[in-house]
Design an enzyme around this catalytic site. Sequence first.
Site, PDB file in Angstrom:
ATOM      1  N   GLY A  15       1.857   7.073   3.117  1.00  0.00           N
ATOM      2  CA  GLY A  15       0.142   6.245   2.092  1.00  0.00           C
ATOM      3  C   GLY A  15       0.979   4.734   1.257  1.00  0.00           C
ATOM      4  CG  LEU A  16      -2.053   1.556   0.768  1.00  0.00           C
ATOM      5  CD1 LEU A  16      -2.868   0.914  -0.232  1.00  0.00           C
ATOM      6  CD2 LEU A  16      -1.311   0.580   1.084  1.00  0.00           C
ATOM      7  N   GLY A  18       2.926   3.230  -4.512  1.00  0.00           N
ATOM      8  CA  GLY A  18       2.245   3.079  -5.436  1.00  0.00           C
ATOM      9  C   GLY A  18       0.916   4.556  -5.375  1.00  0.00           C
ATOM     10  N   GLY A  20       1.131   7.326  -5.050  1.00  0.00           N
ATOM     11  CA  GLY A  20       1.651   8.823  -5.329  1.00  0.00           C
ATOM     12  C   GLY A  20       2.176   9.649  -4.289  1.00  0.00           C
ATOM     13  CE  LYS A  21       4.864   6.638   0.161  1.00  0.00           C
ATOM     14  NZ  LYS A  21       4.087   5.538  -0.609  1.00  0.00           N
ATOM     15  CB  SER A  89       5.952   6.651   7.649  1.00  0.00           C
ATOM     16  OG  SER A  89       4.774   7.660   6.362  1.00  0.00           O
TER      17      SER A  89
END
Length: 180
Positions: A15-16, A18, A20-21, A89
């Site tokens: 994910g982008l 920020g 939330g990963k 990724s």
Amino acid sequence: MSEGKPKGFTIWMTGLPGSGKSTLAGVLRKRFEDSGRFVEILDGDEIRKGLSRDLGLSKEDREEHARRVSYLAKVLSRNGVISIVALISPYKTSRDGARELIGKDKFAEVYVKASLLTCEKRDPKGLYAKARRGEITNMTGIQDPYEIPAAPDVTIDTEKGTPEESADLLIDELETLGFL
Ligand SMILES: Nc1ncnc2c1ncn2[C@@H]1O[C@H](COP(=O)(O)OP(=O)(O)OP(=O)(O)O)[C@@H](O)[C@H]1O
Ligand SMILES: [Mg+2]
């Protein structure tokens, strides 16, 4: 001894910046550890300080970074560990490569979804602001591409609900998919 060891697998969160990963990874770790599982978080930022410290932010280097993380996730997952990958990724090829290497029975691609606007408002590390000022030039979402997963195993929309609620949803989905 008859039950054998629990099945390891990899939760590959993409994910982008920020989105939330890392936040979700922390909540998940606690949940899994509380249920007696061995867990390892493979966070892109941390791995860039060690194993990938020779790599930059070009497409080739991002792909190499993902390849190394895939390898780590593979060796952990085959030994009963739940590997929680928190890695932007941005390229489909890297994520497909990870699935291939780790094995699709041990791999869940999770799209941690939040709009660029939301991520930029959150800006937990101040990197979007730096990118807008031109102080960094390889920011995913601003100068560098993010290829949205076309067919992730799970999508978690972090614009809806708290990190705890997002973790609940993800665990439910992983149960449905047979990983837990
Ligand atoms: N449901 C949610 N799940 C996860 N994070 C959330 C959620 N709602 C709000 N947030 C907030 O969004 C931010 C996410 O930041 P985080 O560092 O986890 O992103 P990241 O995807 O790891 O970014 P990066 O790729 O830059 O490391 C945090 O400030 C977190 O509190
Ligand atoms: Mg992070």
